[in-house]
Motif scaffolding. Structure first.
Motif, PDB file in Angstrom:
ATOM      1  N   SER A   1     -38.028  22.672  32.207  1.00 31.48           N
ATOM      2  CA  SER A   1     -39.141  21.721  32.312  1.00 31.48           C
ATOM      3  C   SER A   1     -39.205  20.859  31.062  1.00 31.48           C
ATOM      4  CB  SER A   1     -40.462  22.471  32.493  1.00 31.48           C
ATOM      5  OG  SER A   1     -40.687  23.314  31.384  1.00 31.48           O
ATOM      6  N   GLY A   2     -39.166  19.593  31.244  1.00 35.10           N
ATOM      7  CA  GLY A   2     -39.301  18.662  30.131  1.00 35.10           C
ATOM      8  C   GLY A   2     -38.071  18.566  29.260  1.00 35.10           C
ATOM      9  N   ARG A   3     -37.854  17.404  28.728  1.00 40.57           N
ATOM     10  CA  ARG A   3     -36.662  17.160  27.903  1.00 40.57           C
ATOM     11  C   ARG A   3     -36.677  17.975  26.618  1.00 40.57           C
ATOM     12  NH1 ARG A   3     -32.023  14.767  27.472  1.00 40.57           N
ATOM     13  NH2 ARG A   3     -31.413  13.747  25.546  1.00 40.57           N
ATOM     14  N   ALA A   4     -37.815  18.084  25.953  1.00 40.73           N
ATOM     15  CA  ALA A   4     -37.878  18.808  24.685  1.00 40.73           C
ATOM     16  C   ALA A   4     -37.542  20.293  24.873  1.00 40.73           C
ATOM     17  CB  ALA A   4     -39.250  18.653  24.047  1.00 40.73           C
ATOM     18  N   LYS A   5     -38.137  20.917  25.899  1.00 40.19           N
ATOM     19  CA  LYS A   5     -37.859  22.325  26.156  1.00 40.19           C
ATOM     20  C   LYS A   5     -36.408  22.538  26.566  1.00 40.19           C
ATOM     21  CE  LYS A   5     -42.321  24.200  27.456  1.00 40.19           C
ATOM     22  NZ  LYS A   5     -43.079  24.836  28.530  1.00 40.19           N
ATOM     23  N   SER A   6     -35.909  21.704  27.438  1.00 39.92           N
ATOM     24  CA  SER A   6     -34.526  21.882  27.885  1.00 39.92           C
ATOM     25  C   SER A   6     -33.554  21.649  26.734  1.00 39.92           C
ATOM     26  CB  SER A   6     -34.205  20.981  29.076  1.00 39.92           C
ATOM     27  OG  SER A   6     -34.344  19.626  28.745  1.00 39.92           O
ATOM     28  N   LEU A   7     -33.884  20.739  25.834  1.00 44.21           N
ATOM     29  CA  LEU A   7     -33.039  20.501  24.667  1.00 44.21           C
ATOM     30  C   LEU A   7     -33.019  21.730  23.763  1.00 44.21           C
ATOM     31  CD1 LEU A   7     -31.287  18.705  22.926  1.00 44.21           C
ATOM     32  CD2 LEU A   7     -33.355  17.702  21.972  1.00 44.21           C
ATOM     33  N   ARG A   8     -34.181  22.322  23.503  1.00 39.88           N
ATOM     34  CA  ARG A   8     -34.234  23.526  22.670  1.00 39.88           C
ATOM     35  C   ARG A   8     -33.470  24.671  23.322  1.00 39.88           C
ATOM     36  NH1 ARG A   8     -39.642  21.943  22.027  1.00 39.88           N
ATOM     37  NH2 ARG A   8     -40.351  23.596  23.419  1.00 39.88           N
ATOM     38  N   ARG A   9     -33.616  24.818  24.626  1.00 38.79           N
ATOM     39  CA  ARG A   9     -32.889  25.879  25.336  1.00 38.79           C
ATOM     40  C   ARG A   9     -31.384  25.659  25.264  1.00 38.79           C
ATOM     41  NH1 ARG A   9     -37.093  25.430  30.026  1.00 38.79           N
ATOM     42  NH2 ARG A   9     -38.596  26.977  29.337  1.00 38.79           N
ATOM     43  N   ALA A  10     -30.963  24.428  25.475  1.00 38.63           N
ATOM     44  CA  ALA A  10     -29.533  24.108  25.423  1.00 38.63           C
ATOM     45  C   ALA A  10     -28.966  24.370  24.033  1.00 38.63           C
ATOM     46  CB  ALA A  10     -29.295  22.654  25.831  1.00 38.63           C
ATOM     47  N   GLU A  11     -29.690  23.976  23.001  1.00 39.06           N
ATOM     48  CA  GLU A  11     -29.219  24.207  21.636  1.00 39.06           C
ATOM     49  C   GLU A  11     -29.134  25.698  21.333  1.00 39.06           C
ATOM     50  OE1 GLU A  11     -32.085  21.840  19.533  1.00 39.06           O
ATOM     51  OE2 GLU A  11     -30.728  20.108  19.461  1.00 39.06           O
ATOM     52  N   ALA A  12     -30.114  26.463  21.784  1.00 40.96           N
ATOM     53  CA  ALA A  12     -30.101  27.909  21.561  1.00 40.96           C
ATOM     54  C   ALA A  12     -28.941  28.568  22.297  1.00 40.96           C
ATOM     55  CB  ALA A  12     -31.430  28.520  21.994  1.00 40.96           C
ATOM     56  N   LEU A  13     -28.709  28.149  23.528  1.00 39.01           N
ATOM     57  CA  LEU A  13     -27.603  28.719  24.301  1.00 39.01           C
ATOM     58  C   LEU A  13     -26.251  28.318  23.723  1.00 39.01           C
ATOM     59  CD1 LEU A  13     -28.930  28.303  27.936  1.00 39.01           C
ATOM     60  CD2 LEU A  13     -28.667  30.431  26.642  1.00 39.01           C
ATOM     61  N   ALA A  14     -26.142  27.101  23.245  1.00 39.76           N
ATOM     62  CA  ALA A  14     -24.888  26.659  22.637  1.00 39.76           C
ATOM     63  C   ALA A  14     -24.602  27.443  21.364  1.00 39.76           C
ATOM     64  CB  ALA A  14     -24.943  25.161  22.335  1.00 39.76           C
ATOM     65  N   ALA A  15     -25.651  27.785  20.625  1.00 41.86           N
ATOM     66  CA  ALA A  15     -25.484  28.537  19.387  1.00 41.86           C
ATOM     67  C   ALA A  15     -25.145  30.002  19.650  1.00 41.86           C
ATOM     68  CB  ALA A  15     -26.753  28.447  18.549  1.00 41.86           C
ATOM     69  N   ARG A  16     -25.645  30.549  20.759  1.00 39.23           N
ATOM     70  CA  ARG A  16     -25.413  31.965  21.072  1.00 39.23           C
ATOM     71  C   ARG A  16     -25.300  32.154  22.579  1.00 39.23           C
ATOM     72  NH1 ARG A  16     -27.345  36.716  22.347  1.00 39.23           N
ATOM     73  NH2 ARG A  16     -26.643  38.542  21.224  1.00 39.23           N
ATOM     74  N   THR A  17     -24.126  31.846  23.101  1.00 36.03           N
ATOM     75  CA  THR A  17     -23.908  31.937  24.548  1.00 36.03           C
ATOM     76  C   THR A  17     -23.975  33.373  25.057  1.00 36.03           C
ATOM     77  OG1 THR A  17     -21.516  32.000  24.242  1.00 36.03           O
ATOM     78  CG2 THR A  17     -22.515  29.840  24.645  1.00 36.03           C
TER      79      THR A  17
ATOM     80  N   ASP B   1     -23.389  24.087  32.691  1.00 41.38           N
ATOM     81  CA  ASP B   1     -22.000  24.416  32.359  1.00 41.38           C
ATOM     82  C   ASP B   1     -21.888  25.833  31.821  1.00 41.38           C
ATOM     83  OD1 ASP B   1     -19.182  23.794  31.885  1.00 41.38           O
ATOM     84  OD2 ASP B   1     -19.735  23.786  29.758  1.00 41.38           O
ATOM     85  N   LEU B   2     -22.753  26.193  30.886  1.00 45.83           N
ATOM     86  CA  LEU B   2     -22.710  27.530  30.301  1.00 45.83           C
ATOM     87  C   LEU B   2     -23.006  28.604  31.341  1.00 45.83           C
ATOM     88  CD1 LEU B   2     -24.493  26.804  26.904  1.00 45.83           C
ATOM     89  CD2 LEU B   2     -22.046  27.199  27.276  1.00 45.83           C
ATOM     90  N   MET B   3     -24.006  28.367  32.184  1.00 46.92           N
ATOM     91  CA  MET B   3     -24.339  29.329  33.239  1.00 46.92           C
ATOM     92  C   MET B   3     -23.196  29.501  34.226  1.00 46.92           C
ATOM     93  SD  MET B   3     -27.302  30.743  32.900  1.00 46.92           S
ATOM     94  CE  MET B   3     -27.381  31.424  34.542  1.00 46.92           C
ATOM     95  N   SER B   4     -22.567  28.399  34.612  1.00 49.25           N
ATOM     96  CA  SER B   4     -21.483  28.496  35.597  1.00 49.25           C
ATOM     97  C   SER B   4     -20.255  29.190  35.021  1.00 49.25           C
ATOM     98  CB  SER B   4     -21.125  27.114  36.147  1.00 49.25           C
ATOM     99  OG  SER B   4     -20.595  26.299  35.125  1.00 49.25           O
ATOM    100  N   ARG B   5     -20.093  29.171  33.711  1.00 46.53           N
ATOM    101  CA  ARG B   5     -18.991  29.929  33.090  1.00 46.53           C
ATOM    102  C   ARG B   5     -19.245  31.423  33.160  1.00 46.53           C
ATOM    103  NH1 ARG B   5     -17.335  26.645  27.615  1.00 46.53           N
ATOM    104  NH2 ARG B   5     -17.055  24.633  28.616  1.00 46.53           N
ATOM    105  N   ILE B   6     -20.495  31.828  32.965  1.00 42.52           N
ATOM    106  CA  ILE B   6     -20.852  33.247  33.018  1.00 42.52           C
ATOM    107  C   ILE B   6     -20.914  33.732  34.465  1.00 42.52           C
ATOM    108  CG2 ILE B   6     -22.652  34.953  32.485  1.00 42.52           C
ATOM    109  CD1 ILE B   6     -21.209  33.885  30.005  1.00 42.52           C
ATOM    110  N   GLU B   7     -21.561  32.972  35.310  1.00 39.37           N
ATOM    111  CA  GLU B   7     -21.727  33.317  36.725  1.00 39.37           C
ATOM    112  C   GLU B   7     -20.760  32.484  37.563  1.00 39.37           C
ATOM    113  OE1 GLU B   7     -23.496  35.775  37.639  1.00 39.37           O
ATOM    114  OE2 GLU B   7     -24.723  36.094  35.866  1.00 39.37           O
ATOM    115  N   ASN B   8     -19.472  32.653  37.297  1.00 38.28           N
ATOM    116  CA  ASN B   8     -18.465  31.798  37.933  1.00 38.28           C
ATOM    117  C   ASN B   8     -18.291  32.054  39.425  1.00 38.28           C
ATOM    118  OD1 ASN B   8     -17.176  34.226  37.690  1.00 38.28           O
ATOM    119  ND2 ASN B   8     -15.527  33.481  36.415  1.00 38.28           N
ATOM    120  N   HIS B   9     -18.895  33.100  39.938  1.00 32.60           N
ATOM    121  CA  HIS B   9     -18.823  33.369  41.375  1.00 32.60           C
ATOM    122  C   HIS B   9     -19.877  32.578  42.165  1.00 32.60           C
ATOM    123  CE1 HIS B   9     -21.809  36.133  39.780  1.00 32.60           C
ATOM    124  NE2 HIS B   9     -22.350  36.164  40.979  1.00 32.60           N
TER     125      HIS B   9
END
Length: 72
Positions: free
Chosen positions: A43-59, A20-28
């Motif tokens: 890769s993996g739930r733990a890594k993707s969760l950390r990435r998602a939390e980091a991106l949500a905190a600083r899009t 969702d966050l990527m498609s908002r930035i790269e909407n084309h």
């Protein structure tokens, strides 16, 4: 989805949040293509969760490429 909803969504669906966050930035780009890349790179739930939390905190990292600074 509001900004306050993003951290809550990161827990049940981290890959969906990243997509969702990527498609908002790269909407084309095609949403299916964004989703495919996110799912293949994350890769993996733990890594993707950390990435998602980091991106949500600083899009802005998606557009400026700068990671959050820890002050060191």
């Amino acid at each position: 989805m509001s900004t306050t909803d993003q951290p809550a969504l990161a827990v049940p669906d981290p890959l969906g949040l990243i997509t969702d966050l990527m498609s908002r930035i790269e909407n084309h780009l095609d949403l299916a293509a964004v989703r495919a890349v996110v799912f293949s790179v994350a890769s993996g739930r733990a890594k993707s969760l950390r990435r998602a939390e980091a991106l949500a905190a600083r899009t802005e990292v998606l557009s400026d490429g700068r990671a959050a600074c820890d002050g060191t």
